[in-house]
Write a protein that holds these residues in place. Structure first.
Motif, PDB file in Angstrom:
ATOM      1  N   ARG A 297       0.811  -1.222   0.000  1.00 15.61           N
ATOM      2  CA  ARG A 297       0.000   0.000   0.000  1.00 15.61           C
ATOM      3  C   ARG A 297       0.847   1.277   0.000  1.00 15.61           C
ATOM      4  O   ARG A 297       0.525   2.262   0.677  1.00 15.61           O
ATOM      5  N   ILE A 298       1.942   1.287  -0.765  1.00 11.27           N
ATOM      6  CA  ILE A 298       2.795   2.473  -0.854  1.00 11.27           C
ATOM      7  C   ILE A 298       2.093   3.507  -1.733  1.00 11.27           C
ATOM      8  O   ILE A 298       1.727   3.231  -2.869  1.00 11.27           O
ATOM      9  N   ARG A 299       1.899   4.713  -1.194  1.00 12.44           N
ATOM     10  CA  ARG A 299       1.161   5.719  -1.957  1.00 12.44           C
ATOM     11  C   ARG A 299       1.481   7.118  -1.432  1.00 12.44           C
ATOM     12  O   ARG A 299       1.839   7.295  -0.270  1.00 12.44           O
ATOM     13  N   GLN A 300       1.302   8.081  -2.320  1.00 14.79           N
ATOM     14  CA  GLN A 300       1.536   9.472  -1.955  1.00 14.79           C
ATOM     15  C   GLN A 300       0.473   9.948  -0.979  1.00 14.79           C
ATOM     16  O   GLN A 300      -0.696   9.546  -1.057  1.00 14.79           O
ATOM     17  N   ASP A 301       0.884  10.794  -0.024  1.00 14.00           N
ATOM     18  CA  ASP A 301      -0.068  11.468   0.854  1.00 14.00           C
ATOM     19  C   ASP A 301      -0.227  12.897   0.355  1.00 14.00           C
ATOM     20  O   ASP A 301       0.664  13.730   0.519  1.00 14.00           O
ATOM     21  N   SER A 302      -1.347  13.186  -0.265  1.00 15.38           N
ATOM     22  CA  SER A 302      -1.556  14.495  -0.890  1.00 15.38           C
ATOM     23  C   SER A 302      -1.915  15.588   0.105  1.00 15.38           C
ATOM     24  O   SER A 302      -2.012  16.759  -0.265  1.00 15.38           O
ATOM     25  N   THR A 303      -2.088  15.248   1.390  1.00 11.62           N
ATOM     26  CA  THR A 303      -2.479  16.249   2.384  1.00 11.62           C
ATOM     27  C   THR A 303      -1.286  17.031   2.928  1.00 11.62           C
ATOM     28  O   THR A 303      -1.460  18.022   3.634  1.00 11.62           O
ATOM     29  N   ILE A 304      -0.066  16.560   2.639  1.00  9.11           N
ATOM     30  CA  ILE A 304       1.141  17.280   3.042  1.00  9.11           C
ATOM     31  C   ILE A 304       2.077  17.361   1.835  1.00  9.11           C
ATOM     32  O   ILE A 304       1.920  16.634   0.862  1.00  9.11           O
ATOM     33  N   ASP A 305       3.064  18.237   1.912  1.00 12.47           N
ATOM     34  CA  ASP A 305       3.927  18.469   0.756  1.00 12.47           C
ATOM     35  C   ASP A 305       4.766  17.250   0.395  1.00 12.47           C
ATOM     36  O   ASP A 305       4.921  16.924  -0.781  1.00 12.47           O
ATOM     37  N   ASN A 306       5.328  16.597   1.389  1.00 14.72           N
ATOM     38  CA  ASN A 306       6.282  15.514   1.122  1.00 14.72           C
ATOM     39  C   ASN A 306       5.906  14.263   1.922  1.00 14.72           C
ATOM     40  O   ASN A 306       6.636  13.842   2.820  1.00 14.72           O
ATOM     41  N   GLY A 307       4.771  13.682   1.572  1.00 17.94           N
ATOM     42  CA  GLY A 307       4.267  12.574   2.374  1.00 17.94           C
ATOM     43  C   GLY A 307       4.109  11.268   1.612  1.00 17.94           C
ATOM     44  O   GLY A 307       3.801  11.252   0.418  1.00 17.94           O
TER      45      GLY A 307
END
Length: 340
Positions: A297-307
């Motif tokens: 489940r590796i995925r970008q966290d769009s709620t922070i800049d570098n997550g």
């Protein structure tokens, strides 16, 4: 030429796993001693294709033994570890007793193997908490690439982390639910664990966190980087073996999820199983008996800049305890106690 190795607590879950893993990994053992409390003297324990009988830890002479893997809890370790260390035997301790001692190295070999040389301070090396061990294996290669600022982790920890009593309570409560009149009240845990989750592991601290949560914070800082901020919520779940973690990571700089996945695929001790389809991830049942720390489940966290978000699963009796101790023994032998 091999080593003379002691396993203390050989009749417990972790002690038995230590013996199994020493044999599986063909650790160079010339002689093995399995120690237990007086009530277990003479119990036969498997070591590879051999059977050894347990000896009484009380009065055992550690002189001439190279290393001792301890899985006997903090109270017994407090008594026997200094004795073993003073007699020249290097102690690799699975309890929490020495983890926060600045003179004792706290080691996960994939992360900070170079700290092994500090064992000479007290002749003792500490093994980290099971939930910390698998998390830092996942964090280390990502930290090397993009520098981690903050980690938010929620754990889903199996009952085997509470020992045999935890396993028995889940088993008996589960059976009792289906048999009227045979319900089992909570004993090891604070609430019913069967078909339930309990957001409470270890004692509560003044700030509202539990000691298990505090351990993850303190140990991550000691093993990986003291500047990383960590906040944890540790939960006991009705799973027999295998700890799972949902980890949210904030980096100093941007890290693309595809690059993160590639980095983790090449990382020591890590196995990436990450397909965006039904069943394309690892669950605790599937990790039991394996050495790897599994990442899904590796995925970008769009709620922070570098997550980045990821899911981390490992056999807590192996990587979280016995395997890590044996890996420490391997590093100790290869770098510090070379023979032949």
């Amino acid at each position: 030429m091999g080593y003379r190795v002691v396993v203390a607590g050989a009749t417990g879950n972790v002690g038995r796993e230590m013996l199994n893993i020493l044999a599986e990994r063909e650790f160079p053992v010339d002689e093995i001693a399995a120690l237990a409390s007086r009530k277990s003297i003479g119990t036969e324990i498997s070591f590879g294709d051999k059977t050894v009988k347990t000896k009484d830890i009380e009065g055992f002479d550690f002189t001439g033994w190279d290393m001792a893997l301890f899985a006997i809890g903090s109270e017994a370790t407090k008594k026997y570890a200094p004795i073993a260390a003073a007699q020249g035997c290097v102690v690799i301790d699975n309890s929490s007793l020495y983890r926060y001692d600045p003179a004792v190295p706290l080691i996960v070999p994939e992360v900070n193997a170079d700290a092994i040389f500090d064992y000479k301070n007290k002749n003792i090396i500490a093994n980290p908490n099971c939930s910390t061990a698998q998390m830092v294996v996942a964090l280390k290669p990502l930290h090397d690439r993009a520098r981690i600022k903050r980690v938010v982790v929620s754990t889903y920890q199996s009952v085997s982390g509470a020992g045999k009593e935890g396993i028995d309570e889940l088993w008996n409560q589960t059976k009792g639910i289906y048999v009227p009149g045979q319900e089992v009240a909570p004993s090891k845990f604070t609430k019913q664990i069967a078909f339930n989750v309990i957001p409470h592991i270890d004692v509560f601290l003044d700030d509202g966190s539990t000691k298990e949560e505090w351990k993850m914070v303190a140990e991550t800082k000691k093993i990986l980087d003291k500047s990383i901020k960590v906040t944890a919520t540790c939960v006991r779940v009705p799973v027999f073996v295998g700890h799972s973690e949902s980890i949210n990571i904030e980096f100093e700089e941007f890290l693309d999820e595809h690059e993160a996945r590639d980095i983790l695929r090449e990382a020591p001790g890590v196995m990436v199983i990450d397909k965006r389809e039904a069943g394309g991830y690892i669950t605790p049942v599937e990790c039991v008996g394996d050495y790897a720390t599994y990442i899904s489940r590796i995925r970008q966290d769009s709620t922070i800049d570098n997550g980045i978000n990821l899911w981390c699963v490992s056999d807590n009796l192996r990587k979280g305890a016995a395997l890590n101790a044996v890996q420490i023994a391997e590093v100790l032998g290869n770098r510090c106690l070379k023979k032949g």
